[in-house]
Design a protein around this motif. Structure first.
Motif, mmCIF file in Angstrom:
data_model
loop_
_atom_site.group_PDB
_atom_site.id
_atom_site.type_symbol
_atom_site.label_atom_id
_atom_site.label_comp_id
_atom_site.label_asym_id
_atom_site.label_seq_id
_atom_site.Cartn_x
_atom_site.Cartn_y
_atom_site.Cartn_z
ATOM 1 N N ASP A 41 0.801 -1.217 0.000
ATOM 2 C CA ASP A 41 0.000 0.000 0.000
ATOM 3 C C ASP A 41 0.837 1.272 0.000
ATOM 4 O O ASP A 41 2.011 1.266 0.391
ATOM 5 C CB ASP A 41 -0.867 0.033 1.263
ATOM 6 C CG ASP A 41 -2.291 -0.415 0.974
ATOM 7 O OD1 ASP A 41 -2.837 0.044 -0.039
ATOM 8 O OD2 ASP A 41 -2.830 -1.206 1.755
ATOM 9 N N ARG A 42 0.191 2.360 -0.376
ATOM 10 C CA ARG A 42 0.809 3.688 -0.373
ATOM 11 C C ARG A 42 1.446 4.027 0.980
ATOM 12 O O ARG A 42 2.498 4.662 1.036
ATOM 13 C CB ARG A 42 -0.288 4.701 -0.738
ATOM 14 C CG ARG A 42 -0.116 6.143 -0.401
ATOM 15 C CD ARG A 42 0.800 6.973 -0.761
ATOM 16 N NE ARG A 42 1.087 8.279 -0.434
ATOM 17 C CZ ARG A 42 2.010 8.632 0.406
ATOM 18 N NH1 ARG A 42 2.665 7.715 1.115
ATOM 19 N NH2 ARG A 42 2.334 9.885 0.580
ATOM 20 N N VAL A 47 5.274 3.346 1.343
ATOM 21 C CA VAL A 47 6.225 3.808 0.333
ATOM 22 C C VAL A 47 7.520 4.316 0.966
ATOM 23 O O VAL A 47 8.627 3.843 0.654
ATOM 24 C CB VAL A 47 5.587 4.898 -0.551
ATOM 25 C CG1 VAL A 47 6.643 5.575 -1.414
ATOM 26 C CG2 VAL A 47 4.502 4.298 -1.433
ATOM 27 N N LEU A 92 7.794 2.937 -7.276
ATOM 28 C CA LEU A 92 6.645 3.721 -6.834
ATOM 29 C C LEU A 92 5.719 3.891 -8.023
ATOM 30 O O LEU A 92 6.105 4.472 -9.050
ATOM 31 C CB LEU A 92 7.081 5.092 -6.311
ATOM 32 C CG LEU A 92 7.683 5.182 -4.911
ATOM 33 C CD1 LEU A 92 8.928 4.315 -4.774
ATOM 34 C CD2 LEU A 92 8.004 6.628 -4.551
ATOM 35 N N PHE A 129 1.358 2.624 -9.439
ATOM 36 C CA PHE A 129 -0.068 2.469 -9.183
ATOM 37 C C PHE A 129 -0.469 1.047 -9.560
ATOM 38 O O PHE A 129 0.061 0.487 -10.523
ATOM 39 C CB PHE A 129 -0.865 3.498 -9.987
ATOM 40 C CG PHE A 129 -0.451 4.913 -9.691
ATOM 41 C CD1 PHE A 129 -1.072 5.638 -8.691
ATOM 42 C CD2 PHE A 129 0.607 5.505 -10.387
ATOM 43 C CE1 PHE A 129 -0.665 6.938 -8.390
ATOM 44 C CE2 PHE A 129 1.011 6.799 -10.104
ATOM 45 C CZ PHE A 129 0.380 7.511 -9.094
ATOM 46 N N ASP A 167 -4.768 2.292 -7.509
ATOM 47 C CA ASP A 167 -4.371 2.798 -6.195
ATOM 48 C C ASP A 167 -2.854 3.008 -6.139
ATOM 49 O O ASP A 167 -2.088 2.228 -6.725
ATOM 50 C CB ASP A 167 -4.762 1.807 -5.089
ATOM 51 C CG ASP A 167 -6.246 1.832 -4.769
ATOM 52 O OD1 ASP A 167 -6.964 2.655 -5.374
ATOM 53 O OD2 ASP A 167 -6.684 1.017 -3.930
ATOM 54 N N PRO A 168 -2.392 4.019 -5.391
ATOM 55 C CA PRO A 168 -0.946 4.185 -5.208
ATOM 56 C C PRO A 168 -0.339 2.959 -4.524
ATOM 57 O O PRO A 168 -0.969 2.356 -3.653
ATOM 58 C CB PRO A 168 -0.842 5.415 -4.305
ATOM 59 C CG PRO A 168 -2.129 6.141 -4.490
ATOM 60 C CD PRO A 168 -3.159 5.073 -4.723
ATOM 61 N N GLU A 175 3.764 11.516 -6.480
ATOM 62 C CA GLU A 175 2.347 11.853 -6.294
ATOM 63 C C GLU A 175 1.861 12.877 -7.318
ATOM 64 O O GLU A 175 0.662 12.992 -7.567
ATOM 65 C CB GLU A 175 2.129 12.382 -4.880
ATOM 66 C CG GLU A 175 2.287 11.305 -3.801
ATOM 67 C CD GLU A 175 2.208 11.857 -2.391
ATOM 68 O OE1 GLU A 175 2.485 13.068 -2.224
ATOM 69 O OE2 GLU A 175 1.883 11.089 -1.453
#
Length: 479
Positions: free
Chosen positions: A234-235, A238, A262, A264, A278-279, A357
């Motif tokens: 999940d983001r 990171v 990094l 999606f 999702d990131p 981002e």
């Protein structure tokens, strides 16, 4: 500034009609000569990067070295720009040119393994997949890249960073010899014993010095099974994953390498549909030793949290080499740039997360390659490849579908690289992720640039091979 999809090269128009010279070329050429009116021309001018839309005057699809000599001689004599196509996978699209001649090696893809000498010789049109298929038959491999459709030629000439990098070095570090056609149309063998200056230059100096028709590499016992890691978190994990990479790199065994990505969550059935887009942070890695050692060494990356997906485990080396293939399909638009890092400190991590981002496409990624190990064993002046002392390489990879989004994606990469390069310990560039070669050559070659200029002046004084990260020959004082 809009990016031109068709950018004519300077001085590409022939000074005389090509009709009669082409008839003469076709009469003795064993391969296929294509011009815009010929069937198959449209397909032959396409390359992997859908952003590239160029129209050569002539495509010379070579069947052997004699054809390459003819094609190079023709381009030189007719005053045509010259592009060289191996696998056609270079992100800058240098495999094709407008209004010039393309030396197309795609049908020269033979691979021969010498098990006793522990070497493999592959022709200039071979891909990583071609080489892996033959070498893995005997449980052998040579360091190449991480996408099986990549051509070995451009990859190797610009360095070549792959899964075996920390144990065995760069692709160019494992060359024994090459066969090369010079700008004068001569066929030479370059090695540590023959044309050693040329051999030094092609190890990281790019396509500046001739057309390499075959590469001879050192082989190592690898596989047929290795421990491969591909885990997606999940983001929220990171920054943690990047800090873990820094800690891991401090004393990691050479058998192991990691590559945090990094990005999606891709729209693939392997992931829950509700998580698509999702990131995420994906960590790609491998360990070349026993399964138990690989599992234990790479476990911290798999235990950051509950993963969105974890595809790690023992796998054939050839499967590891194909893990990213679906992420980079033919015809997508690509614009990539790279730089090197002396550290992965918290300030840099914060910048990477913020720039990631801000990316305009959910197909794009920010990648941090762990380097070191065997790459750093050789002195920086041992070959043309200069930045081997850096522990990380950072890449901003813009990948997008709609041509209308080109400007935004190119700007994201350029602005990201420029911002990162303002930080301490961020330097240089990499020839296989070069944008459109807008950075000066010294950014790639550092203090090796003067020696490269001398080799270029000796073997290509008229700069016939210039559609690359160009090293310009020295201009004669008498000129």
């Amino acid at each position: 500034m809009p990016v031109q999809r068709r950018t004519p090269e300077p001085d590409t128009e022939p000074t005389v009609s090509l009709r009669e010279p082409l008839e003469s070329l076709r009469a003795t050429f064993r391969g296929t000569v294509l011009t815009p009116d010929d069937e198959g021309y449209e397909e032959a001018r396409q390359v992997w990067n859908g952003m590239i839309d160029r129209h050569p005057a002539v495509i010379a699809r070579c069947s052997g070295v004699a054809d390459v000599v003819q094609a190079v001689t023709f381009a030189r004599d007719q005053g045509l720009s010259l592009a060289v196509r191996g696998g056609g996978h270079n992100v800058a699209g240098t495999a094709v040119c407008d209004d010039g001649l393309v030396v197309d090696l795609s049908e020269m893809n033979g691979v021969h393994v010498d098990r006793e000498a522990m070497t493999v010789r592959a022709e200039g049109g071979a891909t990583l997949g071609d080489v892996d298929r033959e070498t893995q038959l005997f449980g052998l491999a040579t360091p190449l890249g991480v996408v099986s459709k990549t051509g070995i030629a451009g990859l190797t000439l610009n360095g070549g960073v792959g899964h075996l990098r920390r144990k065995y070095g760069l692709a160019c570090d494992n060359l024994r010899s090459v066969e090369l056609v010079t700008a004068a149309g001569e066929v030479v063998t370059a090695s540590a014993d023959e044309h050693s200056d040329l051999f030094w230059a092609i190890q990281g100096g790019g396509g500046n010095f001739g057309v390499v028709t075959s590469f001879e590499y050192t082989l190592y016992e690898v596989g047929p099974e290795v421990f491969g890691m591909f885990v997606v978190h999940d983001r929220e994990h990171v920054a943690e994953a990047l800090r873990l990479t820094r800690e891991f790199a401090a004393d990691a065994p050479r058998e192991a390498s990691v590559l945090p990505i990094l990005g999606f969550v891709p729209e693939m059935e392997e992931f829950p549909a509700e998580r698509w887009g999702d990131p995420m942070v994906a960590i790609l890695g491998c360990h070349l030793g026993p399964t138990e050692a690989g599992e234990a060494t790479l476990a911290p990356f798999r235990e950051l949290g509950t993963p969105i997906g974890d595809f790690s485990g023992p796998m054939p080396f050839t499967d590891l080499q194909c893990l990213l293939d679906e992420e980079f399909p033919d015809g997508l638009n690509y614009y990539w740039k790279a730089t090197y890092l002396t550290d992965l400190d918290d300030d840099l991590v914060d910048v990477l997360v913020r720039r990631w981002e801000a990316c305009p496409s959910k197909l794009s990624t920010v990648d941090v390659w762990q380097l070191g190990g065997a790459i750093a064993d050789r002195p920086q002046d041992a070959s043309a490849f200069w930045h081997r002392d850096k522990p990380y390489m950072l890449t901003f990879e813009a990948n997008w579908e709609d041509p209308a989004d080109t400007d935004a994606n190119v700007a994201w990469v350029r602005e990201s690289i420029d911002e990162v390069r303002e930080l301490p310990g961020v330097v240089g560039g990499y020839g296989n992720f070069p944008g459109f070669h807008e950075d000066p050559s010294q950014a790639l070659f550092g203090e090796n640039i003067d020696k490269l200029v001398a080799v270029k002046t000796k073997y290509d004084p008229e700069n016939l091979f210039r559609l690359n990260q160009n090293v310009e020959p020295r201009v004669s004082e008498e000129a």
